[in-house]
Design an enzyme around this catalytic site. Structure first.
Site, PDB file in Angstrom:
ATOM      1  N   HIS A   1       0.938  -1.116  -0.090  1.00  0.00           N
ATOM      2  CA  HIS A   1       0.003   0.023   0.188  1.00  0.00           C
ATOM      3  C   HIS A   1       0.687   1.209   0.172  1.00  0.00           C
ATOM      4  O   HIS A   1       1.913   1.116   0.713  1.00  0.00           O
ATOM      5  CB  HIS A   1      -0.800   0.040   1.190  1.00  0.00           C
ATOM      6  CG  HIS A   1      -2.109   0.998   0.983  1.00  0.00           C
ATOM      7  ND1 HIS A   1      -2.187   2.253   1.389  1.00  0.00           N
ATOM      8  CD2 HIS A   1      -3.280   0.650   0.515  1.00  0.00           C
ATOM      9  CE1 HIS A   1      -3.257   2.698   1.099  1.00  0.00           C
ATOM     10  NE2 HIS A   1      -4.082   1.941   0.919  1.00  0.00           N
TER      11      HIS A   1
ATOM     12  N   GLU B   1      -7.889  -5.512  -0.532  1.00  0.00           N
ATOM     13  CA  GLU B   1      -8.524  -5.951  -1.774  1.00  0.00           C
ATOM     14  C   GLU B   1      -8.268  -7.593  -1.482  1.00  0.00           C
ATOM     15  O   GLU B   1      -9.107  -8.387  -2.089  1.00  0.00           O
ATOM     16  CB  GLU B   1      -7.519  -5.873  -2.820  1.00  0.00           C
ATOM     17  CG  GLU B   1      -7.475  -4.451  -3.454  1.00  0.00           C
ATOM     18  CD  GLU B   1      -8.824  -3.807  -3.622  1.00  0.00           C
ATOM     19  OE1 GLU B   1     -10.031  -4.469  -3.204  1.00  0.00           O
ATOM     20  OE2 GLU B   1      -8.849  -2.753  -4.303  1.00  0.00           O
TER      21      GLU B   1
HETATM   22  N1  COA Z   1       4.228  -7.411  -4.611  1.00  0.00           N
HETATM   23  C1  COA Z   1       5.592  -7.322  -4.736  1.00  0.00           C
HETATM   24  N2  COA Z   1       6.155  -6.202  -4.610  1.00  0.00           N
HETATM   25  C2  COA Z   1       5.874  -5.148  -4.267  1.00  0.00           C
HETATM   26  C3  COA Z   1       4.299  -4.985  -3.981  1.00  0.00           C
HETATM   27  C4  COA Z   1       3.357  -6.272  -4.175  1.00  0.00           C
HETATM   28  N3  COA Z   1       2.223  -5.999  -3.903  1.00  0.00           N
HETATM   29  N4  COA Z   1       3.952  -3.910  -3.564  1.00  0.00           N
HETATM   30  C5  COA Z   1       4.991  -3.061  -3.555  1.00  0.00           C
HETATM   31  N5  COA Z   1       6.091  -3.955  -4.087  1.00  0.00           N
HETATM   32  C6  COA Z   1       7.449  -3.586  -4.140  1.00  0.00           C
HETATM   33  C7  COA Z   1       7.759  -2.817  -5.482  1.00  0.00           C
HETATM   34  O1  COA Z   1       8.139  -3.712  -6.406  1.00  0.00           O
HETATM   35  C8  COA Z   1       9.054  -2.194  -5.020  1.00  0.00           C
HETATM   36  O2  COA Z   1      10.049  -3.061  -4.830  1.00  0.00           O
HETATM   37  P1  COA Z   1      11.614  -2.527  -5.404  1.00  0.00           P
HETATM   38  O3  COA Z   1      12.111  -1.274  -4.474  1.00  0.00           O
HETATM   39  O4  COA Z   1      12.498  -3.722  -5.262  1.00  0.00           O
HETATM   40  O5  COA Z   1      11.292  -1.934  -6.867  1.00  0.00           O
HETATM   41  C9  COA Z   1       8.722  -1.619  -3.377  1.00  0.00           C
HETATM   42  O6  COA Z   1       7.823  -2.656  -2.894  1.00  0.00           O
HETATM   43  C10 COA Z   1       8.179  -0.352  -3.441  1.00  0.00           C
HETATM   44  O7  COA Z   1       6.895  -0.307  -4.262  1.00  0.00           O
HETATM   45  P2  COA Z   1       6.287   1.139  -4.762  1.00  0.00           P
HETATM   46  O8  COA Z   1       5.950   0.850  -6.195  1.00  0.00           O
HETATM   47  O9  COA Z   1       7.127   2.389  -4.321  1.00  0.00           O
HETATM   48  O10 COA Z   1       5.098   1.075  -3.846  1.00  0.00           O
HETATM   49  P3  COA Z   1       3.711   2.145  -4.372  1.00  0.00           P
HETATM   50  O11 COA Z   1       3.662   2.987  -2.941  1.00  0.00           O
HETATM   51  O12 COA Z   1       3.865   2.557  -5.389  1.00  0.00           O
HETATM   52  O13 COA Z   1       2.850   0.690  -4.221  1.00  0.00           O
HETATM   53  C11 COA Z   1       0.708  -0.269  -4.579  1.00  0.00           C
HETATM   54  C12 COA Z   1       1.457   0.578  -3.637  1.00  0.00           C
HETATM   55  C13 COA Z   1      -0.582  -0.778  -3.985  1.00  0.00           C
HETATM   56  C14 COA Z   1       0.302   0.271  -5.971  1.00  0.00           C
HETATM   57  C15 COA Z   1       1.627  -1.753  -4.501  1.00  0.00           C
HETATM   58  O14 COA Z   1       1.699  -2.160  -3.304  1.00  0.00           O
HETATM   59  C16 COA Z   1       0.952  -2.661  -5.564  1.00  0.00           C
HETATM   60  O15 COA Z   1       1.300  -2.813  -6.605  1.00  0.00           O
HETATM   61  N6  COA Z   1       0.190  -3.934  -4.847  1.00  0.00           N
HETATM   62  C17 COA Z   1      -0.490  -4.683  -5.513  1.00  0.00           C
HETATM   63  C18 COA Z   1      -1.833  -4.342  -6.298  1.00  0.00           C
HETATM   64  C19 COA Z   1      -2.910  -4.196  -5.062  1.00  0.00           C
HETATM   65  O16 COA Z   1      -3.303  -5.001  -4.208  1.00  0.00           O
HETATM   66  N7  COA Z   1      -3.523  -3.089  -5.326  1.00  0.00           N
HETATM   67  C20 COA Z   1      -4.663  -2.424  -4.169  1.00  0.00           C
HETATM   68  C21 COA Z   1      -4.168  -1.628  -3.468  1.00  0.00           C
HETATM   69  S1  COA Z   1      -5.301  -1.257  -2.107  1.00  0.00           S
END
Ligand code: COA
Length: 362
Positions: free
Chosen positions: A246, A305
């Protein structure tokens, strides 16, 4: 400049607060667990809209008006273009909402609260060649949605579960779709425009499009023993685990536990397959373990989710409709934020840093 506007404060709000360190969500001064325990969807909707629309009302009054609004918007189903039915449910729902008049008044807000609740079940039925079912104005929004979906009176536990889900997801700070709603409202476009923009932001898999893929993941994993290896291989392929991580929460998303609690009565009464529940818990534990090892620099935990997927599946929604159900619950948050932004009256217009080529000197 901050990529993704991370940590940038872009609005003041009295609607909700997400504390990512403490894992706490407050909606208008009430914590999520209190709301889920003591409020209906109509109660939370009245709470969120209080003071932001031109009429004042309580939960009972809103329930009555909303029920009548469901009946009014059902007319749009009768004249729906059949080609809409070839679209994914959330896109068909968006196209139908786009036909509602745009405005800033309370009647527009009511129609927008009622529309997704009526349109989604009707679209799902039409896509299965079944007749849509007309709303029943004597029911709560949650009970009527389930009845319009299946044609049967839902059980007490099913109604309570959907109601609690709608409460849980009603608002959540300045997430991507809510921000989209506020941007549109700041231009003085109407509430229908704000909701359409928000719905378009919601459907992406990084926001509200994740719960369907959560079920795909559970199906692909199949058994608890398979979980660790499957999840490790998914990460090897550079995939993200749906239902985890998140932008704000660095601990468990409190909504995940709220929904886990909502599932319990359904499991106890045999309305959720207990084996499915056990598989989900095993996958959750395995995912947390593998993420801890593979992403040591990022605290990644379960988000809303993951258990949404289980809950909506148990209530009989097909997975391709999950984002639409999310929209039914979140529309009230979008509307409240749009009104709050419109009342503030300031256009949202940030700047960008130009990094392209400069014109050649004359
Ligand atoms: N699975 C695997 N790795 C994840 C991850 C996940 N669900 N969520 C974040 N990461 C990792 C990223 O790959 C990144 O790794 P790196 O530094 O080695 O490249 C690190 O964690 C930071 O990620 P970042 O993209 O900065 O996080 P964010 O704040 O942009 O992401 C979300 C937030 C929700 C977009 C992300 O956690 C995600 O894609 N989750 C899966 C989709 C989901 O469940 N969405 C519903 C949200 S309520």
């Amino acid at each position: 400049m901050k990529n993704g506007l991370e940590d940038v404060i872009a609005a003041e709000t009295q609607l909700s607060d997400v504390d990512g360190e403490a894992g706490r969500l407050i909606i208008r001064g009430i914590s999520l667990d209190q709301l889920v325990a003591g409020s209906s969807y109509e109660g939370v909707a009245a709470l969120l809209l209080d003071g932001l629309v031109e009429r004042s009302f309580d939960e009972t009054q809103l329930r009555e008006w909303l029920a009548k609004a469901r009946t009014r918007v059902f007319d749009h189903i009768r004249t729906a273009d059949p080609s809409l039915l070839t679209l994914p449910p959330v896109d068909a729902m968006r196209a139908l909402i786009a036909r509602l008049p745009d405005g800033e008044d309370f009647d527009t807000a009511l129609a927008l609260l009622a529309a997704p609740a009526v349109f989604l079940p009707a679209i799902l039925r039409l896509q299965c060649c079944e007749q849509p079912i007309e709303p029943n104005a004597s029911l709560s929004q949650a009970a009527d949605i389930l009845r319009m979906l299946t044609g049967n009176a839902p059980s007490k536990e099913q109604t309570a579960a959907l109601d609690a889900y709608l409460v849980t997801i009603s608002d959540h700070g300045l997430n991507a779709s809510t921000f989209a709603s506020r941007v549109i409202a700041s231009t003085q476009a109407g509430l229908t425009s704000s909701v359409l923009a928000a719905l378009s932001a919601l459907k992406g898999p990084l926001h509200g499009g994740a719960p369907g893929p959560v079920l795909d993941m559970l199906d692909a994993i199949g058994t608890a023993e398979n979980a660790g290896q499957w999840l490790g291989e998914a990460l090897d392929r550079g995939e993200r685990l749906m239902g985890f991580g998140h932008r704000i929460y660095r601990v468990r998303d409190p909504r995940a536990d709220a929904l886990k609690g909502v599932l319990k009565p359904l499991i106890a009464t045999g309305q959720v397959d207990s084996a499915r529940g056990a598989l989900a818990e095993a996958v959750e534990a395995a995912a947390l373990a593998v993420l801890k090892v593979r992403k040591p620099n990022r605290l990644l935990d379960v988000n809303v989710e993951f258990y949404t997927a289980l809950l909506l599946e148990a209530l009989g929604f097909p997975r391709e409709a999950f984002t639409g159900v999310f929209a039914i619950g979140r529309t009230v948050g979008w509307l409240a934020h749009a009104r709050e932004q419109a009342l503030e009256g300031r256009l949202i217009r940030p700047r960008s840093v130009y990094i392209g080529p400069l014109p050649a000197a004359a």
